[in-house]
Design a protein around this motif. Sequence first.
Motif, short mmCIF file in Angstrom:
data_model
loop_
_atom_site.label_atom_id
_atom_site.label_comp_id
_atom_site.label_asym_id
_atom_site.label_seq_id
_atom_site.Cartn_x
_atom_site.Cartn_y
_atom_site.Cartn_z
N TRP A 213 0.84 -1.21 0.00
CA TRP A 213 0.00 0.00 0.00
C TRP A 213 0.87 1.25 0.00
O TRP A 213 0.64 2.20 -0.77
CB TRP A 213 -0.94 0.00 1.21
CG TRP A 213 -1.62 1.33 1.41
CD1 TRP A 213 -2.52 1.94 0.59
CD2 TRP A 213 -1.39 2.25 2.50
NE1 TRP A 213 -2.89 3.16 1.10
CE2 TRP A 213 -2.22 3.38 2.26
CE3 TRP A 213 -0.60 2.20 3.64
CZ2 TRP A 213 -2.25 4.46 3.13
CZ3 TRP A 213 -0.64 3.28 4.51
CH2 TRP A 213 -1.45 4.39 4.26
N SER B 172 2.47 1.75 -3.36
CA SER B 172 1.48 2.27 -4.33
C SER B 172 1.21 3.76 -4.13
O SER B 172 0.78 4.46 -5.06
CB SER B 172 0.16 1.49 -4.22
OG SER B 172 -0.54 1.83 -3.03
N GLU B 173 1.47 4.24 -2.90
CA GLU B 173 1.28 5.67 -2.59
C GLU B 173 2.59 6.45 -2.73
O GLU B 173 2.66 7.62 -2.36
CB GLU B 173 0.75 5.82 -1.16
CG GLU B 173 -0.64 5.23 -0.94
CD GLU B 173 -1.74 6.06 -1.60
OE1 GLU B 173 -1.57 7.29 -1.68
OE2 GLU B 173 -2.75 5.46 -2.02
N PRO C 274 1.93 8.58 3.40
CA PRO C 274 0.55 8.91 3.02
C PRO C 274 -0.37 8.98 4.23
O PRO C 274 -0.11 8.39 5.27
CB PRO C 274 0.15 7.74 2.10
CG PRO C 274 1.06 6.62 2.48
CD PRO C 274 2.35 7.25 2.91
#
Length: 314
Positions: A250, A253-254, A265
């Motif tokens: 995650w 992906s950020e 994030p």
Amino acid sequence: MNTGLKSTDYHFAGQTKKYTGKVRDVYEFDHALVMVASDRISAFDVVLPEPIPYKGQVLNQIAARFLAATADIVPNWVESVPDPNVTVGKKCDPFKVEMVIRGYLAGHAAREYKAGKRILCGVNLPDGLKENDKLPTPIITPTTKASEGHDEDISREEILKQGIVEESLYIQLEEYTQALFQRGTEMAAERGLILVDTKYEFGLYNGEIILIDEIHTPDSSRYFYADTYADLQAKEEPQRQLSKEFVRQWLISEGFQGKDGQTIPDMSEEKIKSISDRYIELYEKIIGDTFDRVDTSDIYNRIKGNIENSINLQ
């Protein structure tokens, strides 16, 4: 939202020192350690800004279960577990290496392999492997245990050359690591899981090697579901995992991998709850019992009282 424990700042009678790690707050006494598993979460050696409710309880209780289940292989530091988030145990002199062992090409090893490396911590890797392939035999890829910042890969040869651990002791650490991984693999298989990789930490207590910290938890280990492994691997699709890797993915992906200039994030309540739910899922899958969500409404004082009772009893 349930309350997560972000940090503690206790002052106990007889306390000599407090150490704050990425996830744990450790209180030192003359002959004992009190380790509080907070709900902090780290990835890429960076502590994320929001705590994850129940994460500390999950880690502490999984570790307690596996430490008890491997005490016949190597003695460990645990004396008591007076609270779901707390372990009290022997004060050991830790070795300055973490013994990482890998049975599959996953996570950090897969990223290094994809970048073209065929030697990891002094261990040769064959050509032609795909991410998440089973390795010909489990390999030990140690890291330095950094007081601050990032742990670094290191080879067996460098550990011995630099005198970080003397050879006779290091050989014993390797043997314990292999035996613990074999036991963890067997226990995972009973639950329909594959223990992919993990790490162990050791220390010395009265001249004896002792297993310390946590073992076989989602923060220290990676698991795949066994029933879908072969099919997903044949299709070259991502494996179903029970580990902290989903948090790392995650973050990637950020646009965050813990590198200079990158910004962590934002963590929405929905994201926090989803991470908490995944940790609880992992507990129930690995342990085979329903997770008992203890009351977190006054978690700070609950933990403080249980530690004080434990200290008084000792």
